[in-house]
Write an enzyme that holds these catalytic residues in place. Sequence first.
Site, PDB file in Angstrom:
ATOM      1  N   ASN A   1     -37.964 -50.429  38.770  1.00  0.00           N
ATOM      2  CA  ASN A   1     -36.797 -50.524  37.896  1.00  0.00           C
ATOM      3  C   ASN A   1     -36.219 -49.155  37.555  1.00  0.00           C
ATOM      4  O   ASN A   1     -35.063 -49.035  37.158  1.00  0.00           O
ATOM      5  CB  ASN A   1     -37.134 -51.307  36.627  1.00  0.00           C
ATOM      6  CG  ASN A   1     -37.235 -52.794  36.931  1.00  0.00           C
ATOM      7  OD1 ASN A   1     -36.623 -53.283  37.879  1.00  0.00           O
ATOM      8  ND2 ASN A   1     -38.015 -53.514  36.147  1.00  0.00           N
TER       9      ASN A   1
ATOM     10  N   GLU B   1     -46.869 -53.456  40.920  1.00  0.00           N
ATOM     11  CA  GLU B   1     -47.084 -52.139  40.323  1.00  0.00           C
ATOM     12  C   GLU B   1     -48.334 -52.205  39.438  1.00  0.00           C
ATOM     13  O   GLU B   1     -48.442 -53.082  38.576  1.00  0.00           O
ATOM     14  CB  GLU B   1     -45.864 -51.733  39.493  1.00  0.00           C
ATOM     15  CG  GLU B   1     -44.641 -51.489  40.352  1.00  0.00           C
ATOM     16  CD  GLU B   1     -43.388 -51.171  39.549  1.00  0.00           C
ATOM     17  OE1 GLU B   1     -42.658 -50.251  39.933  1.00  0.00           O
ATOM     18  OE2 GLU B   1     -43.132 -51.859  38.542  1.00  0.00           O
TER      19      GLU B   1
ATOM     20  N   SER C   1     -42.359 -56.044  32.313  1.00  0.00           N
ATOM     21  CA  SER C   1     -41.459 -55.247  33.153  1.00  0.00           C
ATOM     22  C   SER C   1     -40.909 -54.059  32.377  1.00  0.00           C
ATOM     23  O   SER C   1     -40.492 -53.089  32.988  1.00  0.00           O
ATOM     24  CB  SER C   1     -40.232 -56.038  33.606  1.00  0.00           C
ATOM     25  OG  SER C   1     -40.450 -57.375  33.726  1.00  0.00           O
TER      26      SER C   1
ATOM     27  N   HIS D   1     -47.717 -55.441  37.371  1.00  0.00           N
ATOM     28  CA  HIS D   1     -46.325 -55.893  37.337  1.00  0.00           C
ATOM     29  C   HIS D   1     -45.891 -56.492  38.672  1.00  0.00           C
ATOM     30  O   HIS D   1     -45.616 -55.769  39.624  1.00  0.00           O
ATOM     31  CB  HIS D   1     -45.411 -54.712  36.944  1.00  0.00           C
ATOM     32  CG  HIS D   1     -43.960 -55.083  36.860  1.00  0.00           C
ATOM     33  ND1 HIS D   1     -42.949 -54.276  37.296  1.00  0.00           N
ATOM     34  CD2 HIS D   1     -43.363 -56.211  36.390  1.00  0.00           C
ATOM     35  CE1 HIS D   1     -41.791 -54.888  37.099  1.00  0.00           C
ATOM     36  NE2 HIS D   1     -42.015 -56.049  36.560  1.00  0.00           N
TER      37      HIS D   1
HETATM   38  N1  LIG Z   1     -38.909 -63.467  35.545  1.00  0.00           N
HETATM   39  C1  LIG Z   1     -39.036 -62.353  36.259  1.00  0.00           C
HETATM   40  O1  LIG Z   1     -38.326 -62.126  37.262  1.00  0.00           O
HETATM   41  C2  LIG Z   1     -40.079 -61.350  35.878  1.00  0.00           C
HETATM   42  C3  LIG Z   1     -40.432 -60.352  36.788  1.00  0.00           C
HETATM   43  C4  LIG Z   1     -41.448 -59.443  36.455  1.00  0.00           C
HETATM   44  C5  LIG Z   1     -42.059 -59.534  35.219  1.00  0.00           C
HETATM   45  N2  LIG Z   1     -41.665 -60.497  34.332  1.00  0.00           N
HETATM   46  C6  LIG Z   1     -42.381 -60.556  33.055  1.00  0.00           C
HETATM   47  O2  LIG Z   1     -43.320 -61.601  33.106  1.00  0.00           O
HETATM   48  C7  LIG Z   1     -43.467 -62.202  31.805  1.00  0.00           C
HETATM   49  C8  LIG Z   1     -43.194 -63.677  31.902  1.00  0.00           C
HETATM   50  O3  LIG Z   1     -41.919 -63.911  32.423  1.00  0.00           O
HETATM   51  P1  LIG Z   1     -41.484 -65.325  32.989  1.00  0.00           P
HETATM   52  O4  LIG Z   1     -40.184 -65.134  33.660  1.00  0.00           O
HETATM   53  O5  LIG Z   1     -42.594 -65.978  33.711  1.00  0.00           O
HETATM   54  O6  LIG Z   1     -41.231 -66.124  31.611  1.00  0.00           O
HETATM   55  P2  LIG Z   1     -41.201 -67.699  31.385  1.00  0.00           P
HETATM   56  O7  LIG Z   1     -40.346 -67.916  30.189  1.00  0.00           O
HETATM   57  O8  LIG Z   1     -40.892 -68.423  32.644  1.00  0.00           O
HETATM   58  O9  LIG Z   1     -42.722 -68.045  30.989  1.00  0.00           O
HETATM   59  C9  LIG Z   1     -43.354 -67.570  29.847  1.00  0.00           C
HETATM   60  C10 LIG Z   1     -44.396 -68.603  29.438  1.00  0.00           C
HETATM   61  O10 LIG Z   1     -45.205 -68.032  28.425  1.00  0.00           O
HETATM   62  C11 LIG Z   1     -45.498 -69.033  27.458  1.00  0.00           C
HETATM   63  N3  LIG Z   1     -45.845 -68.338  26.239  1.00  0.00           N
HETATM   64  C12 LIG Z   1     -45.031 -67.692  25.376  1.00  0.00           C
HETATM   65  N4  LIG Z   1     -45.749 -67.105  24.415  1.00  0.00           N
HETATM   66  C13 LIG Z   1     -47.058 -67.392  24.658  1.00  0.00           C
HETATM   67  C14 LIG Z   1     -48.290 -67.045  24.031  1.00  0.00           C
HETATM   68  N5  LIG Z   1     -48.321 -66.300  22.930  1.00  0.00           N
HETATM   69  N6  LIG Z   1     -49.428 -67.494  24.573  1.00  0.00           N
HETATM   70  C15 LIG Z   1     -49.421 -68.266  25.690  1.00  0.00           C
HETATM   71  N7  LIG Z   1     -48.275 -68.612  26.329  1.00  0.00           N
HETATM   72  C16 LIG Z   1     -47.125 -68.178  25.814  1.00  0.00           C
HETATM   73  C17 LIG Z   1     -44.244 -69.852  27.383  1.00  0.00           C
HETATM   74  O11 LIG Z   1     -44.510 -71.139  26.865  1.00  0.00           O
HETATM   75  C18 LIG Z   1     -43.806 -69.880  28.847  1.00  0.00           C
HETATM   76  O12 LIG Z   1     -44.359 -70.998  29.525  1.00  0.00           O
HETATM   77  C19 LIG Z   1     -42.550 -61.395  30.897  1.00  0.00           C
HETATM   78  O13 LIG Z   1     -43.268 -60.364  30.328  1.00  0.00           O
HETATM   79  C20 LIG Z   1     -41.511 -60.867  31.860  1.00  0.00           C
HETATM   80  O14 LIG Z   1     -40.873 -59.699  31.381  1.00  0.00           O
HETATM   81  C21 LIG Z   1     -40.725 -61.412  34.645  1.00  0.00           C
END
Ligand SMILES: NC(=O)c1ccc[n+]([C@@H]2O[C@H](COP(=O)([O-])OP(=O)(O)OC[C@H]3O[C@@H](n4cnc5c(N)ncnc54)[C@H](O)[C@@H]3O)[C@@H](O)[C@H]2O)c1
Length: 504
Positions: free
Chosen positions: A195, A157, A124, A145
């Site tokens: 954003n 996106e 993001s 995204h």
């Molecule tokens: N949460 C939101 O609302 C949202 C919205 C848009 C984008 N994002 C982006 O999406 C991504 C994930 O966010 P999320 O909320 O799902 O996070 P989350 O913490 O729910 O999940 C992340 C997962 O990635 C795993 N992980 C971490 N490092 C790793 C690696 N090197 N290899 C494999 N797995 C790995 C973790 O164990 C975890 O299960 C981030 O980049 C975040 O910025 C999040």
Amino acid sequence: MFDPDNQQLVIGVVGAGLMGRGIAQIAAQAGIDVHLFDTRAGAADDAVAAITATFDTLRAKGRLDAAARDAAVGHLHPATALADLAGCALVVEAIVEHLDAKRGLFRDLESVVADDCVLATNTSSLSVTAIASACRLPGRVGGFHFFSPVPLMKVVEVIDSAVGDARVGDALTGLARRLGHRPVRASDTPGFVVNHAGRGLLTEGLRVLGEGIAQPADVDRILRGAGFRMGPFELMDMIGLDVSHPVMESIHDQYYQEPRYRPSPITRQRLAGGLLGRKSGRGFYTYTDGKADTPPSAPLPALTSTPLWVDGADPARRGALLERLAPGVVLDEGARPGPDSACVVFPVGGDATGAALDAGLDPCRTLAVDPLFMDGHLTLMTTPVTAPRFRDAVWAALGHSGAAVSVIHDSAGCVAQRVVAMIVNIGCDIAQQRIATPADIDAAVTLGLGYPLGPLALGDRLGAATVLAILDGLHAFYRDPRYRPSPWLVRRARLGVSLLTPES
Ligand SMILES: NC(=O)c1ccc[n+]([C@@H]2O[C@H](COP(=O)([O-])OP(=O)(O)OC[C@H]3O[C@@H](n4cnc5c(N)ncnc54)[C@H](O)[C@@H]3O)[C@@H](O)[C@H]2O)c1
């Protein structure tokens, strides 16, 4: 390059958290084989079990038939090692939001997948270009995204990095459509579209609070009255200041202190104090059992016999206000107000004080109504010297008709005018910077932020010339470059064409 419509498409999703699960779910439902990997032991299996449970719920609700449920479940494959993703035509990462982790993952993936495999990031806030540049083949990397919850937020996106191959964005755009999402193609810039466009509502709401113009509950009421699903303060409480304040700082920094995105010391202090919002039980509102204790509107004063003189320079505005008056209100129909009349003026981009003085009215007897937002919630503004008796007379005259009224302190651009003008101006500048097409900007904002209209259509509804007048008024009043109009707005206002008009 993968073919998004290939019925045998196989993709990988790395990171089986909130976002990875959502992406895997919609891909499996679209008939795509998904290999799901997470470094945390058992996480991929847990994710497949959770998605299967979701499919079962959809089945029970009749939204998925038995065959579709079984087919979707059959497309989900937990992976035990990154090497299991070797045959994927696309890998989407949704791991932690750390540049080094994402760069490291993509480097590792490059030694596993074929050279024509596309690597997409769900970041993001990080630069897709910075992630791509760590790769042996940076052209294969693109941004994809999604928003949370992925299955319900029907927009994604598609980000073209500065070192990317345009065919990557084309393929991701096609895949987005297959997944049932509206793709929004954007260049790799801070905050992308959603954003970035979201800065106006929050930072201008905070300016209104910071200047002591109105309290959060009134700002929220006024903006809900203007058609927004949530005002800035209830929105910040929902997101949590631990998330929203750093985003405000990050976008401001990444745009080298662009004043349009300037964050507020208010959220910084409140974040330091743990007043995060809903999640901590206290933010701009306090929460009991998860419900906001919204402070009630101030009690409505009684109707008085003070005559009301309403500025008639714009007869349509005068007429619209007269329609909102309670029965029995005494009107002063004179060309100039009588000696004991309360006066109502209609500033656009200006404040009550300026409007009173410019019209040669007594500021002690003058109030302003926001003339651009008179359909729903009314905003009534005092000058610093408006006597309470005149304030109460106008307030009662409006309130006893059943209208919801917020009485606020003086503000150039009232509340809704200035907030909407900021949203429009930022949207215009996103178009001016060619970050995305006008149609994509509006689609991103309506679907991603839930605004009633996109920023460009919002500007068209008010009229580009009116938005320009609001910004010019704010700019002249504050002498703050925050309010300088975008060239996109200035030219289209002068030409008298829609803000959605792309460059020919
Ligand atoms: N949460 C939101 O609302 C949202 C919205 C848009 C984008 N994002 C982006 O999406 C991504 C994930 O966010 P999320 O909320 O799902 O996070 P989350 O913490 O729910 O999940 C992340 C997962 O990635 C795993 N992980 C971490 N490092 C790793 C690696 N090197 N290899 C494999 N797995 C790995 C973790 O164990 C975890 O299960 C981030 O980049 C975040 O910025 C999040």
